[in-house]
Design an enzyme around this catalytic site. Structure first.
Site, PDB file in Angstrom:
ATOM      1  N   VAL A  68       5.602   3.914  -6.101  1.00 50.65           N
ATOM      2  CA  VAL A  68       5.694   2.481  -5.826  1.00 50.65           C
ATOM      3  C   VAL A  68       5.649   1.634  -7.088  1.00 50.65           C
ATOM      4  O   VAL A  68       6.311   0.588  -7.160  1.00 50.65           O
ATOM      5  CB  VAL A  68       4.602   2.059  -4.818  1.00 50.65           C
ATOM      6  N   SER A 120       2.953  -2.173  -2.479  1.00 54.69           N
ATOM      7  CA  SER A 120       1.663  -1.938  -1.824  1.00 54.69           C
ATOM      8  C   SER A 120       0.620  -1.413  -2.792  1.00 54.69           C
ATOM      9  O   SER A 120      -0.589  -1.629  -2.605  1.00 54.69           O
ATOM     10  CB  SER A 120       1.830  -0.971  -0.646  1.00 54.69           C
ATOM     11  N   TYR A 122      22.092  -4.477   7.248  1.00 58.93           N
ATOM     12  CA  TYR A 122      21.648  -5.278   6.110  1.00 58.93           C
ATOM     13  C   TYR A 122      21.927  -6.766   6.275  1.00 58.93           C
ATOM     14  O   TYR A 122      21.233  -7.594   5.660  1.00 58.93           O
ATOM     15  CB  TYR A 122      22.270  -4.752   4.816  1.00 58.93           C
ATOM     16  N   HIS A 176      -0.746   3.845  -8.345  1.00 58.35           N
ATOM     17  CA  HIS A 176      -0.933   4.452  -7.027  1.00 58.35           C
ATOM     18  C   HIS A 176      -0.612   5.930  -7.189  1.00 58.35           C
ATOM     19  O   HIS A 176       0.514   6.372  -6.990  1.00 58.35           O
ATOM     20  CB  HIS A 176      -0.002   3.805  -6.004  1.00 58.35           C
TER      21      HIS A 176
END
Length: 319
Positions: free
Chosen positions: A128, A149, A71, A181
């Protein structure tokens, strides 16, 4: 948190080295979109193996510096892509993943936050729309710098389906889906065109059947594609990887584009406090603007149904 959106590093971090994360890394490198790509996963050995495998082909395919990291490598990124989360099982909807993947996303965002100093956050993990909303809330970045996305892959599938139906290549088909989505995605038929000609007019001129039955069939086929692929091979990953390349190029290489991605709405179509897909201008600072346009009444009805569904799911997570 005040980010610096200066572009120059062309550095991408991908959180999650599973099929989706590795496929995105592969696509970015063979397209030579990023200068530096780091794969980060709780299973460091898995991330290293994926990085080595992709690197072996780079001498003849590109110049990207690809490696496994942690990270701390999220510092100084232009783009951080989050794919971490459990996959959808056969028969599940994307919203069925919400409870498990919200917990995973919270842990990922906390880890990123320790080192974050710049860059756009792109959510790929499902559901998402839910995860984008929560990540945006937790990161506390300016509007549009966290987005998902969304319906970009659904749109690609719909364009492919329409092109096959009318017998043309995908390059002449223009249109998109909005909303969730998932099962509440909405094809905006009123904005669809073939070679710049409204799709209904084109089909009438070419004597191709075009009515509600045809539209419903194409929409259902598109909506079912993800589940069909999961049933056939267990997972989907190549399609989203190529779509992410389009988004990454807009951000990293400052080539703004328009795509139906999910972000926290700020009053568009009268909607706030939920993340859903609408056509959006994407550039170095993420979603720079959501395009406000008029749809047909049935398209608005479908969009508002998606709003209600996603809001209901968010409420169950807060309970």
């Amino acid at each position: 948190m005040k980010p610096n959106i200066k572009i120059g590093n062309r550095k991408v971090a991908i959180i999650g080295a599973g099929f989706v994360g590795a496929s995105i890394a592969y696509a970015l490198t063979i397209r030579d979109i990023a200068r530096e790509v780091v794969l980060i996963d709780v299973n460091r050995e898995k991330a290293e193996g994926e990085a080595w495998d992709i690197r072996h082909g780079l001498p003849i395919m590109g110049t990207t510096d690809l490696y496994a990291g942690d990270y701390s490598d999220c510092a100084d990124c232009d783009l951080i892509i989050i794919t971490a989360g459990r996959n959808r099982r056969n028969g599940e909807t994307r919203l069925d993943l919400a409870s498990d993947n919200v917990k995973i996303m919270h842990s990922v965002v906390d880890s990123i936050g320790q080192y974050y100093n710049r860059g756009v956050i792109l959510i790929i993990s499902n559901p998402v729309d839910i995860l984008t909303y929560k990540a945006d809330e937790w990161m506390g970045l300016p509007n549009g710098m966290v987005f998902g996305s969304g319906c970009i892959l659904d749109t690609s599938r719909l364009v492919r389906t329409i092109a096959d139906y009318v017998g043309l290549n995908t390059g002449v088909v223009n249109g998109y889906l909005v909303g969730e989505h998932g099962d509440h995605q909405v094809p905006v038929w009123s904005r669809m065109s073939i070679g710049g000609i409204p799709i209904a007019d084109y089909c009438r001129e070419m004597e191709i059947p075009w009515d509600e039955e045809v539209k419903q069939s194409l929409a259902q086929k598109t909506r079912q594609m993800g589940a069909d692929i999961i049933h056939a091979k267990g997972k989907t990953h190549y399609g989203i990887a190529t779509c992410v390349c389009c988004i990454a190029d807009a951000i990293i290489n400052m080539r703004p584009t328009i795509a139906p991605v999910t972000s926290r709405l700020q009053g568009e179509h009268g909607v706030r406090d939920v993340a859903l897909s609408v056509p959006s201008v994407i550039g170095p600072a993420g979603v720079g603007q959501r395009i406000r346009e008029k749809w047909d009444p049935e398209e608005y009805n479908g969009f508002f149904a998606a709003v209600d569904k996603v809001r209901a799911t968010l409420k169950t997570l807060e309970a």
